[in-house]
Design a protein around this motif. Structure first.
Motif, PDB file in Angstrom:
ATOM      1  N   PHE A  69       2.810  -3.919  14.314  1.00 50.62           N
ATOM      2  CA  PHE A  69       1.969  -4.784  15.110  1.00 50.62           C
ATOM      3  C   PHE A  69       1.908  -6.238  14.646  1.00 50.62           C
ATOM      4  O   PHE A  69       1.387  -7.081  15.354  1.00 50.62           O
ATOM      5  N   ASN A  70       2.405  -6.545  13.446  1.00 50.18           N
ATOM      6  CA  ASN A  70       2.215  -7.865  12.854  1.00 50.18           C
ATOM      7  C   ASN A  70       3.147  -8.897  13.482  1.00 50.18           C
ATOM      8  O   ASN A  70       4.369  -8.828  13.309  1.00 50.18           O
ATOM      9  N   PRO A  71       2.613  -9.878  14.203  1.00 48.33           N
ATOM     10  CA  PRO A  71       3.478 -10.858  14.874  1.00 48.33           C
ATOM     11  C   PRO A  71       4.059 -11.920  13.946  1.00 48.33           C
ATOM     12  O   PRO A  71       5.016 -12.590  14.328  1.00 48.33           O
ATOM     13  N   PRO A 114       6.022  -6.583  17.964  1.00 52.12           N
ATOM     14  CA  PRO A 114       6.134  -7.920  18.578  1.00 52.12           C
ATOM     15  C   PRO A 114       7.223  -8.800  17.974  1.00 52.12           C
ATOM     16  O   PRO A 114       7.891  -9.516  18.726  1.00 52.12           O
ATOM     17  N   ASP A 150       1.099  -8.080  21.935  1.00 51.01           N
ATOM     18  CA  ASP A 150       0.314  -7.362  20.944  1.00 51.01           C
ATOM     19  C   ASP A 150       0.572  -5.862  20.960  1.00 51.01           C
ATOM     20  O   ASP A 150      -0.194  -5.079  20.417  1.00 51.01           O
ATOM     21  N   ASN A 196       2.609 -15.228  21.456  1.00 51.70           N
ATOM     22  CA  ASN A 196       1.145 -15.212  21.372  1.00 51.70           C
ATOM     23  C   ASN A 196       0.493 -13.940  21.906  1.00 51.70           C
ATOM     24  O   ASN A 196      -0.316 -13.334  21.221  1.00 51.70           O
TER      25      ASN A 196
END
Length: 589
Positions: free
Chosen positions: A133-135, A177, A173, A170
């Motif tokens: 999940f960490n962009p 990503p 999510d 941006n």
């Protein structure tokens, strides 16, 4: 998210190289005062062929080939086509000629994709730190791609495409990503020298675009519950990615009706009908390597982030589609409906001028003449061999056009360098490296403390700045001039840029740091140092007054051969900063 929204060496006999004109415009233009940047919007700054053959003779081997252009001319071309203008690159352009040099760049293969970099660095493997999940790894990937590797032209043009076909990290999510945005970046890099029609189809079926503009999971109508297909992508592919809001002449000017009003290209019914084409698509989880049975949370591998979305005919609308004078019969297959719709947009009279004008704005000038736009749009329509949408020919036409290659003397010409391009140019010019290979540059969108812009982080589908933006209450507005990048520029972003650059030049950013090796021998010669920076960073576009002002500022603190290494480095840091902060650098002509 609407409203949320691409020689031979010639002898000194000029008759042997008639195919490429010789330009000799080395005039310097701009402002006299460095201090102006702190209080004005870059006041005084503006907005806005391939080598011939040679002949063989018995004496040819004894003739020294003459450069085709001056160093500033070659540097200026390079700074439009890519990020840097190193000595080797300048020599290559002067030797080959513009078109032959471009052709060599078009043939340069991709060295490492963004997805490959993420995978090699462990960011495509589930871990405890949130790879799912960490962009932020997407930011690291984007900066690694811009700051390293070969193929600068490919990457510079892909960046321009990313600001036309916008997908932003941006709001992504969901799962993986970084890999999704890397897949989109890699697509733009892979297709940047292809055909516009192929690119339009690939972005329409890309998983990141599917998430960003709601084609992922878009379902057909259901009268029982009142459901209608989501219209987001149908609207944006017309408004932003192909034909625009108003009918255009070939030169990019707006057509008007008898009342003098712009003529709309599409209406709401066109959007509603076209939306049916973009139903039945979703992420292709069939590609995912499932290790513990079919578990969608979390997704254990990243295959779905590349390639195209999967199509499910059961979720696709079978209603007839009527838009832009194109009729697609009911029960047409999803593949055929998509083909017909994209062909319509690709062949629309607006597509060439709409796309080409914006690419000229990104690379050359904010206010291209209608004649310049028409010349490039004509190449989009027909590359000379009957092919429409040939992107290599479009890039060549933009960068070698006489309007691009003649240095303008008026103060309103050129464009504001966008912050991403400034930082990338400075970093690459000074041999940037990462001490640990992580390239830990985070989201730099904050205008207070950073650049006010970050790659693949547009705040909306409308990009960081609008192509038609005019700064209100300015001389540019009075003159009716466009200044897209100025939408990012204000007192806050000016201070944020200078503060970030001051720190970055001297201390780096986390593990990322530049090297002074290219200019360290010039530390004791302020005049030579400023001249080097003027050529390599601005193509000699700093005025004599600005050059003198920077030189005086540097010489106010004497540096000699006996000075400490810190004192020498400080002078070099200061020189880079003073050039990179002055209006004549910020405005690229």
């Amino acid at each position: 998210m609407h409203n949320n929204n691409e020689m031979k060496a010639a002898t000194n006999d000029s008759s042997l190289k008639p195919a490429e004109p010789q330009f000799s415009t080395e005039a310097s233009v701009g402002l006299a005062s460095l201090a102006a940047i702190a209080t004005t919007s870059c006041g005084g700054g503006g907005v806005s062929g391939g080598g011939g053959g040679n002949q063989t003779s018995s004496v040819a081997s004894s003739v020294t080939p003459q450069p085709l252009y001056t160093k500033p001319e070659a540097a200026r071309f390079l700074l439009q086509a890519q990020f840097t203008a190193t000595d080797d690159e300048i020599l290559s352009v002067r030797t080959l000629g513009y078109e032959a040099w471009l052709n060599a760049q078009f043939a340069t293969p991709i060295d490492q994709t963004g997805a490959q970099w993420l995978t090699a660095n462990g960011h495509a493997t589930p871990t405890h730190d949130g790879n799912y999940f960490n962009p932020v790894y997407g930011d690291w990937m984007a900066w690694n791609q811009l700051l390293t590797g070969s193929g600068q032209v490919r990457k510079r043009l892909a960046l321009a495409l990313s600001e036309f076909f916008v997908v932003s990290l941006n709001p992504i999510d969901g799962f993986w990503p970084p890999m999704l945005i890397a897949g989109y970046w890699d697509l733009l890099n892979a297709k940047v020298f292809d055909n516009f029609r192929n690119l339009l189809e690939d972005i329409s079926l890309n998983p990141a675009m599917g998430f960003y503009l709601n084609t992922k999971g878009n379902l057909k109508e259901d009268a029982a519950i009142g459901r209608q297909p989501d219209e987001n992508y149908a609207r944006e592919i017309m408004q932003l990615f192909s034909i625009g809001l108003y009918e255009l002449n070939l030169d990019g000017t707006v057509k008007t009706n008898v009342q003098g009003s712009p003529i709309e290209t599409y209406v709401q019914s066109d959007i509603t009908n076209l939306a049916r084409v973009f139903t039945g698509y979703d992420w292709d989880y069939s590609k995912v390597t499932w290790t513990n049975g079919f578990e969608k949370y979390p997704v254990p591998s990243t295959e779905f982030t590349s390639g195209r979305m999967a199509f499910d005919a059961q979720k696709h609308s079978t209603l007839a589609v009527s838009f832009l004078d194109t009729n697609i019969p009911a029960n047409t297959s999803g593949q055929d409906a998509l083909r017909a719709a994209l062909d319509t947009l690709f062949n629309h009279a607006n597509t060439g001028p709409f796309f080409c004008k914006q690419m000229i704005q990104r690379l050359v000038t904010s206010n291209p003449s209608p004649a310049y736009v028409q010349r490039v749009a004509s190449v989009f329509n027909n590359n000379g061999s009957g092919v429409r949408g040939d992107l290599k020919s479009v890039w060549r036409a933009i960068l070698t056009d006489s309007e691009a290659r003649t240095l303008p003397t008026n103060k309103t010409a050129g464009k504001l360098r966008e912050p991403i391009v400034r930082l990338t140019q400075i970093a690459r010019t000074f041999n940037v490296s990462s001490s640990n290979g992580k390239w830990e540059i985070y989201d730099l969108s904050n205008a207070d403390t950073a650049l006010g812009q970050a790659p693949l982080r547009s705040p909306s589908v409308f990009n960081y700045f609008r192509p038609g933006y005019v700064p209100p209450n300015t001389a540019m507005a009075t003159q009716g001039l466009l200044a897209p990048e100025f939408q990012l520029h204000n007192e806050t972003s000016t201070a944020g840029y200078i503060n970030l650059l001051t720190y970055f030049i001297k201390s780096g950013y986390a593990d990322v740091k530049i090297s002074l090796s290219a200019i360290e021998s010039l530390a004791t010669d302020a005049k030579a140092l400023v001249e080097w920076l003027n050529l390599h960073l601005t193509a000699n576009q700093l005025s004599a007054a600005t050059l003198d002002l920077i030189q005086q500022a540097l010489e106010a603190t004497p540096v000699t051969a006996a000075s400490s290494s810190d004192a020498k480095s400080d002078r070099l840091y200061a020189a880079i900063l003073l050039v990179a902060a002055c209006p004549e650098y910020l405005i690229q002509k």
